[in-house]
Design a protein around this motif. Structure first.
Motif, PDB file in Angstrom:
ATOM      1  N   ILE A   1       3.300  12.462  -0.294  1.00 56.55           N
ATOM      2  CA  ILE A   1       1.997  12.025   0.209  1.00 56.55           C
ATOM      3  C   ILE A   1       0.975  13.143   0.062  1.00 56.55           C
ATOM      4  O   ILE A   1      -0.174  12.914  -0.358  1.00 56.55           O
ATOM      5  CB  ILE A   1       2.123  11.580   1.681  1.00 56.55           C
ATOM      6  N   SER A   2       1.392  14.363   0.379  1.00 56.02           N
ATOM      7  CA  SER A   2       0.485  15.515   0.270  1.00 56.02           C
ATOM      8  C   SER A   2       0.093  15.759  -1.178  1.00 56.02           C
ATOM      9  O   SER A   2      -1.073  16.066  -1.485  1.00 56.02           O
ATOM     10  CB  SER A   2       1.154  16.769   0.847  1.00 56.02           C
ATOM     11  N   ALA A   3       1.070  15.603  -2.078  1.00 57.09           N
ATOM     12  CA  ALA A   3       0.783  15.793  -3.506  1.00 57.09           C
ATOM     13  C   ALA A   3      -0.226  14.765  -4.016  1.00 57.09           C
ATOM     14  O   ALA A   3      -0.945  15.020  -4.992  1.00 57.09           O
ATOM     15  CB  ALA A   3       2.076  15.712  -4.313  1.00 57.09           C
ATOM     16  N   ALA A   4      -0.275  13.612  -3.353  1.00 59.25           N
ATOM     17  CA  ALA A   4      -1.214  12.559  -3.745  1.00 59.25           C
ATOM     18  C   ALA A   4      -2.591  12.749  -3.105  1.00 59.25           C
ATOM     19  O   ALA A   4      -3.493  11.928  -3.315  1.00 59.25           O
ATOM     20  CB  ALA A   4      -0.651  11.188  -3.362  1.00 59.25           C
TER      21      ALA A   4
ATOM     22  N   SER B   1      -1.256  13.914   5.603  1.00 61.16           N
ATOM     23  CA  SER B   1      -0.242  13.443   6.549  1.00 61.16           C
ATOM     24  C   SER B   1      -0.017  11.955   6.362  1.00 61.16           C
ATOM     25  O   SER B   1      -0.761  11.284   5.630  1.00 61.16           O
ATOM     26  CB  SER B   1      -0.692  13.714   7.994  1.00 61.16           C
ATOM     27  N   VAL B   2       1.026  11.444   7.048  1.00 65.29           N
ATOM     28  CA  VAL B   2       1.252   9.994   7.059  1.00 65.29           C
ATOM     29  C   VAL B   2       0.050   9.286   7.673  1.00 65.29           C
ATOM     30  O   VAL B   2      -0.399   8.241   7.178  1.00 65.29           O
ATOM     31  CB  VAL B   2       2.543   9.669   7.839  1.00 65.29           C
ATOM     32  N   SER B   3      -0.491   9.854   8.742  1.00 62.72           N
ATOM     33  CA  SER B   3      -1.666   9.264   9.394  1.00 62.72           C
ATOM     34  C   SER B   3      -2.844   9.194   8.441  1.00 62.72           C
ATOM     35  O   SER B   3      -3.573   8.199   8.400  1.00 62.72           O
ATOM     36  CB  SER B   3      -2.046  10.077  10.635  1.00 62.72           C
ATOM     37  N   ALA B   4      -3.035  10.259   7.659  1.00 63.81           N
ATOM     38  CA  ALA B   4      -4.153  10.285   6.715  1.00 63.81           C
ATOM     39  C   ALA B   4      -3.985   9.205   5.648  1.00 63.81           C
ATOM     40  O   ALA B   4      -4.956   8.550   5.255  1.00 63.81           O
ATOM     41  CB  ALA B   4      -4.258  11.660   6.069  1.00 63.81           C
ATOM     42  N   LEU B   5      -2.750   9.014   5.188  1.00 61.71           N
ATOM     43  CA  LEU B   5      -2.491   7.979   4.186  1.00 61.71           C
ATOM     44  C   LEU B   5      -2.800   6.595   4.742  1.00 61.71           C
ATOM     45  O   LEU B   5      -3.458   5.776   4.083  1.00 61.71           O
ATOM     46  CB  LEU B   5      -1.042   8.042   3.715  1.00 61.71           C
ATOM     47  N   GLN B   6      -2.359   6.310   5.954  1.00 63.91           N
ATOM     48  CA  GLN B   6      -2.581   4.973   6.495  1.00 63.91           C
ATOM     49  C   GLN B   6      -4.051   4.759   6.871  1.00 63.91           C
ATOM     50  O   GLN B   6      -4.548   3.627   6.815  1.00 63.91           O
ATOM     51  CB  GLN B   6      -1.657   4.710   7.684  1.00 63.91           C
TER      52      GLN B   6
ATOM     53  N   GLU C   1      -2.983  -3.104  -5.072  1.00 65.40           N
ATOM     54  CA  GLU C   1      -1.892  -2.851  -6.013  1.00 65.40           C
ATOM     55  C   GLU C   1      -1.634  -1.367  -6.207  1.00 65.40           C
ATOM     56  O   GLU C   1      -0.481  -0.945  -6.336  1.00 65.40           O
ATOM     57  CB  GLU C   1      -2.202  -3.510  -7.353  1.00 65.40           C
ATOM     58  N   ALA C   2      -2.670  -0.561  -6.231  1.00 61.81           N
ATOM     59  CA  ALA C   2      -2.495   0.879  -6.445  1.00 61.81           C
ATOM     60  C   ALA C   2      -1.715   1.508  -5.295  1.00 61.81           C
ATOM     61  O   ALA C   2      -0.818   2.332  -5.512  1.00 61.81           O
ATOM     62  CB  ALA C   2      -3.855   1.555  -6.604  1.00 61.81           C
ATOM     63  N   SER C   3      -2.034   1.107  -4.067  1.00 61.98           N
ATOM     64  CA  SER C   3      -1.323   1.651  -2.902  1.00 61.98           C
ATOM     65  C   SER C   3       0.140   1.213  -2.907  1.00 61.98           C
ATOM     66  O   SER C   3       1.034   2.002  -2.589  1.00 61.98           O
ATOM     67  CB  SER C   3      -2.002   1.182  -1.604  1.00 61.98           C
ATOM     68  N   ALA C   4       0.386  -0.046  -3.257  1.00 61.46           N
ATOM     69  CA  ALA C   4       1.755  -0.551  -3.305  1.00 61.46           C
ATOM     70  C   ALA C   4       2.554   0.166  -4.377  1.00 61.46           C
ATOM     71  O   ALA C   4       3.731   0.521  -4.168  1.00 61.46           O
ATOM     72  CB  ALA C   4       1.750  -2.060  -3.562  1.00 61.46           C
ATOM     73  N   GLU C   5       1.945   0.412  -5.518  1.00 61.83           N
ATOM     74  CA  GLU C   5       2.630   1.114  -6.610  1.00 61.83           C
ATOM     75  C   GLU C   5       3.001   2.529  -6.200  1.00 61.83           C
ATOM     76  O   GLU C   5       4.112   3.002  -6.474  1.00 61.83           O
ATOM     77  CB  GLU C   5       1.732   1.138  -7.841  1.00 61.83           C
ATOM     78  N   PHE C   6       2.067   3.210  -5.521  1.00 65.31           N
ATOM     79  CA  PHE C   6       2.364   4.567  -5.054  1.00 65.31           C
ATOM     80  C   PHE C   6       3.512   4.548  -4.050  1.00 65.31           C
ATOM     81  O   PHE C   6       4.443   5.354  -4.135  1.00 65.31           O
ATOM     82  CB  PHE C   6       1.133   5.201  -4.410  1.00 65.31           C
ATOM     83  N   ALA C   7       3.441   3.614  -3.076  1.00 66.11           N
ATOM     84  CA  ALA C   7       4.479   3.546  -2.041  1.00 66.11           C
ATOM     85  C   ALA C   7       5.843   3.265  -2.652  1.00 66.11           C
ATOM     86  O   ALA C   7       6.831   3.948  -2.334  1.00 66.11           O
ATOM     87  CB  ALA C   7       4.125   2.471  -1.019  1.00 66.11           C
ATOM     88  N   ASN C   8       5.925   2.306  -3.538  1.00 72.15           N
ATOM     89  CA  ASN C   8       7.215   1.955  -4.144  1.00 72.15           C
ATOM     90  C   ASN C   8       7.784   3.115  -4.959  1.00 72.15           C
ATOM     91  O   ASN C   8       8.986   3.381  -4.924  1.00 72.15           O
ATOM     92  CB  ASN C   8       7.055   0.713  -5.023  1.00 72.15           C
TER      93      ASN C   8
END
Length: 450
Positions: free
Chosen positions: A159-162, A166-171, A117-124
């Motif tokens: 993403i960087s602020a979080a 990078s996108v790769s690092a997030l995934q 849920e936390a990841s989905a909330e951040f993405a949305n």
């Protein structure tokens, strides 16, 4: 569904047991899928087959997300992230999707229910900001492609602020969490004990792969724990070294101002000199800790992706057994899934060897750095004890205590670094990459014989 289809506001929830896929070419044209993909799209297979994948794109999804996705894919890397799709009846459904290059200008996308849920909330939240930004760009006359590229840059900034570089690092962070939660909540991969023929053998072979991957669960936990320790220790080490150096510099300045006796701080000059001498080692240690963390996260990502593809292929084999006349249950689709599993497992095995080599080299670097750091730390502690009986101004006493506190915390960090060396020695225990190769061959042989 036509481009004029608008969201109705209805939302269809993806079930925990739901796992579906599609295969497209480089232009995004749909080639293969399973029945759940068809069901969620609310279209028949004749309409979906040969249609652009954008036929299910939700208009509120920012273009920057897809720009970032294709940047990863065209570089040969898998992509993983949260996506909201739009069905033909206007209902929306949110998924956690992975997209993997298959090496023949085809791409496999596997979708599951978002589990974290936390990841989905951040993405949305991030997507909403990027979509608003892209709208402003378009209204200002910026072209569609340029707006998408700038949207991707804005997404990267968020993403960087979080805390992800990078996108790769997030995934690398989100996919293992999603799969771990899926495995805890979903039923085991399907089995059909009475199934005969090649498809029955295929499902049996996929089950063997899944059991082999299960032995990597302990490895995943060790890597997750190690990564968490590496990130924290790297930050703490840099912070305490800087704190001690700042204290030494401030006390030296007070000596220059004759607030404290100059001879009192002369021993601290040795700290400064040693800091300069071991600075290269410290920088190297911090690079090693970062590299080991990044490599471990990549390893966890590869294992999680292999587990997802294994689950998907098992579900599709069961679908073929249960519905042999289904329009979507084609041999070519099974071959595409098998190809993705082979590529993923091969990448995982290669990455496993790479990580084992890196941990061995890292352990040696960490051990040497700990030995070097112990010397100036002991110097600071000895100096601190010597001045306990010396009368100092309150400001100087506070600085001296700050230096002593940093020296004590450095001691705790050195102890943890020695523990990291022990954890490096545990990497690879219970996980045998070689055992997967014959299983991969079995899966491909039964797929080809369908």
């Amino acid at each position: 569904m036509s481009p004029s289809t608008t969201p109705s506001g209805a939302v269809r929830e993806v079930g925990i047991a739901d796992i579906f896929f599609s295969v497209t070419d480089r232009k995004g044209v749909i080639k293969h899928a399973n029945q759940l993909f068809v069901d969620f799209a609310k279209l028949d297979w004749q309409t979906l087959s040969g249609a652009p994948h954008s036929i299910i794109r939700h208009p509120e999804m920012p273009a920057g997300v897809f720009y970032a996705m294709w940047s990863e894919l065209l570089a040969g890397h898998p992509f993983a992230g949260h996506i909201t799709n739009l069905a033909a009846d206007g209902s929306a459904y949110s998924v956690y999707a992975t997209v993997t290059p298959l090496g023949d200008d085809s791409y496999l996308s596997v979708r599951i229910r978002p589990m974290d849920e936390a990841s989905a909330e951040f993405a949305n939240g991030a997507y909403a900001k990027v979509a608003e930004y892209e709208t402003e760009l378009r209204q200002a006359g910026i072209g569609r492609r340029s707006a998408a590229e700038q949207g991707a840059n804005r997404l990267l900034a968020l993403i960087s602020a979080a805390g992800h570089e990078s996108v790769s690092a997030l995934q690398r962070h989100t996919l293992p969490r999603e799969i771990a939660r899926l495995e805890r909540r979903a039923a085991p991969i399907p089995e059909r004990p009475g199934a005969t023929g090649e498809v029955g053998e295929l499902l049996t072979a996929v089950g063997a792969v899944n059991r082999a991957l299960t032995s990597w669960t302990g490895e995943q936990h060790r890597l997750a724990t190690l990564s968490e320790s590496l990130r924290r220790i790297g930050k703490e080490l840099r912070s305490e070294l800087e704190s001690a150096s700042t204290g030494v510099a401030r006390l030296s300045q007070l000596a220059c101002e004759r607030v404290v006796p100059k001879e009192l701080v002369e021993p601290l000059a040795v700290w400064t000199q040693m800091q300069e001498l071991i600075g290269t080692y410290i920088d190297g240690l911090l690079r090693v800790l970062n590299e080991l963390d990044t490599n471990g996260m990549e390893h966890r990502f590869r294992v999680a992706l292999a587990k997802l593809h294994t689950r998907m292929l098992a579900a599709f084999a069961a679908e073929i057994i249960d519905n042999p006349e289904s329009e979507t249950s084609g041999r070519q689709a099974a071959i595409a899934l098998s190809q993705a599993l082979r590529l993923g497992l091969s990448a995982m095995i290669e990455q496993s060897h790479s990580h084992a080599d890196l941990t061995a080299r890292s352990a040696a670097t960490i051990t040497r750095s700990v030995e070097l750091l112990a010397i100036p730390r002991e110097l600071l502690l000895a100096w601190r004890h010597e001045i306990d009986s010396v009368e100092l101004p309150r400001s100087a006493r506070r600085i001296a205590e700050q230096i002593a506190d940093s020296a004590n915390r450095l001691g705790a960090i050195l102890t943890e670094l020695r523990g990291i060396v022990d954890k490096c020695g545990e990497v690879g225990l219970g996980a045998d990459p070689a055992a997967l190769r014959p299983l991969i061959a079995r899966v491909e042989a039964h797929t080809e014989a369908l």
